[in-house]
Write an enzyme that holds these catalytic residues in place. Structure first.
Site, mmCIF file in Angstrom:
data_model
loop_
_atom_site.group_PDB
_atom_site.id
_atom_site.type_symbol
_atom_site.label_atom_id
_atom_site.label_comp_id
_atom_site.label_asym_id
_atom_site.label_seq_id
_atom_site.Cartn_x
_atom_site.Cartn_y
_atom_site.Cartn_z
ATOM 1 N N ASP A 76 0.814 -1.215 0.000
ATOM 2 C CA ASP A 76 0.000 0.000 0.000
ATOM 3 C C ASP A 76 0.847 1.265 0.000
ATOM 4 O OD1 ASP A 76 -2.025 -1.824 0.272
ATOM 5 O OD2 ASP A 76 -2.957 -0.878 2.020
ATOM 6 N N HIS A 228 3.801 -2.242 3.064
ATOM 7 C CA HIS A 228 3.852 -0.903 2.482
ATOM 8 C C HIS A 228 5.160 -0.697 1.733
ATOM 9 C CE1 HIS A 228 0.841 -0.604 5.681
ATOM 10 N NE2 HIS A 228 0.301 0.382 4.977
#
Length: 432
Positions: A76, A228
């Protein structure tokens, strides 16, 4: 080529040695040719069957997916400082992943969006700016950011992703109306069931990230790992090889998320911060959400059948240009068991399917294989190489036999051009 004059009928009184010589040189040579032709046709048929078993994994293994173990690595907030490093590791390990990207980051690093698409990874929409107070104050704001990011990604890649992940996850942020309206608009919302914890605080060490990323829920055979690649996540990069090794050692296969997958979604928080939030009115929903859904539904699926092999491209995975069907080279070849590699220096994609090697030159626009060149066939849009389906099939040694359409899909049926000539010879020699 065997000539009809080589066939001989023994007349009474003919020399036996001459008769035997004529039989061996004539009839047997014809028989051998017939056997060779049959072997040729059988090889084509068998090769097509092999393509079916090796490439049509979407349909053949659909039932098996309930028994095997699959892990979806997801990243993400990118693309960002560490996306390139993540891509390098995934490429080295030959592992696919899904990237939920921010629109503002995609605008900043379009080359990274192109790179992850070229490497065969999946794209998801993570809104434009990740600002909770804006996104969860009103669904209209959330929707606007989804559409804003969608436009950015379509401009870069040529397609619109229909996977969505909410910043911070849906728990405590979504009420039921968010889920319902996004589904109505044609999107699939994906949360996760394994959190790497790499964003819990600043500087989470790689060892802790690895430990968190391998805490699989009891009985789970489908795992979505949250990580991430944006911001300060160098420790995630360090942990990634160990995460891949863990799931590989434990018998998981790696895959990218698809909108057709069963969604993994958190339940609605009963006392969420935004509980008093009002959903949009019917008029707004009709003009924006329902109208958006028709954009997805208006596009038909494309089913391509090559002998016994078949693969389906979803709306957005191909496009119509006048009388031509354009397909993304890498995606198409992967569905039929082929492979594609990209040479950034020559800006040429090289696809390999069976004994065929096809070169797609994005500079000159030519599509070439041994002895055949199609000019003006190749298009490059946002780092994705697009080629016309008919010309690609011909370069693969196939020919289009039929193109049909119904309300749901286009169906293209193709067969080997070699088998056609072989069947002509078979007919000529009365083998059928």
């Amino acid at each position: 080529m065997v000539q009809r004059s080589e066939f001989s009928i023994k007349e009474k009184g003919e020399n036996p040695a001459t008769s035997i010589h004529m039989f061996l040189s004539g009839q047997w040579s014809v028989i051998l040719v017939r056997i060779a032709i049959l072997l040729c046709a059988f090889t084509v048929y068998a090769g097509t069957a092999d393509a079916s078993s090796a490439s049509d994994s979407d349909e053949v293994s659909a039932e098996k997916n309930n028994q095997d173990k699959v892990v979806y690595l997801s990243f993400d907030d990118g693309p960002g400082n560490h996306t390139r490093e993540v891509l390098d590791i995934l490429r080295k390990e030959q592992v696919p992943a899904t990237f939920f990207v921010l629109g503002e980051q995609a605008e900043r690093y379009p080359e990274l969006i192109r790179a992850l698409v070229e490497d065969g990874h999946a794209l998801g929409n993570h809104t434009f700016n990740h600002q909770y107070e804006q996104l969860y104050s009103d669904f209209k704001v959330f929707w606007k950011q989804i559409k804003q990011t969608e436009a950015v990604l379509e401009r870069i890649t040529g397609f619109r992703p229909d996977l969505v992940r909410a910043p911070g996850g849906t728990y405590g942020h979504f009420d039921q109306s968010y889920f319902d309206l996004l589904q109505l608009g044609g999107y699939t919302v994906m949360d996760w069931n394994v959190d790497s914890g790499d964003s819990k605080r600043k500087g989470v060490p790689a060892k802790e990230i690895l430990s968190n990323s391998t805490k699989v829920p009891a009985g789970a055979r489908s795992v979505i790992v949250l990580m991430h690649d944006g911001g300060a996540h160098a420790e995630t990069v360090k942990a990634l090889p160990g995460i891949i090794k863990y799931y590989r050692d434990h018998g998981y296969r790696f895959d990218t998320m698809k909108s057709t997958d069963q969604p993994v979604q958190f339940r609605v928080h009963p006392d969420g911060k935004y509980k008093a939030r009002k959903p949009p009115g019917k008029t707004w929903i009709a003009e924006h959400v329902e109208a958006n859904a028709t954009l997805w539904l208006a596009s038909k699926k494309l089913k391509v059948e090559v002998g016994l092999a078949a693969a389906t491209l979803q709306p957005g995975e191909f496009r119509m240009e006048g009388q031509r069907i354009m397909v993304p080279l890498r995606t198409f070849m992967k569905k039929f068991g082929g492979s594609t590699r990209w040479d950034p220096e020559t800006r040429t994609a090289t696809a390999v399917w069976k004994e065929r090697t096809i070169h797609a030159d994005s500079v000159s626009g030519t599509l070439t294989t041994t002895g055949a060149t199609e000019t003006g066939a190749v298009q490059s849009q946002g780092g994705t190489i697009w080629v016309p389906l008919r010309e690609l099939l011909e370069q693969m040694g196939l020919r289009v036999n039929s193109l049909t359409s119904n309300e749901a899909e286009w169906t293209v049926k193709a067969g080997s051009s070699i088998s056609i000539s072989a069947m002509n010879l078979i007919y000529k020699y009365k083998m059928i």
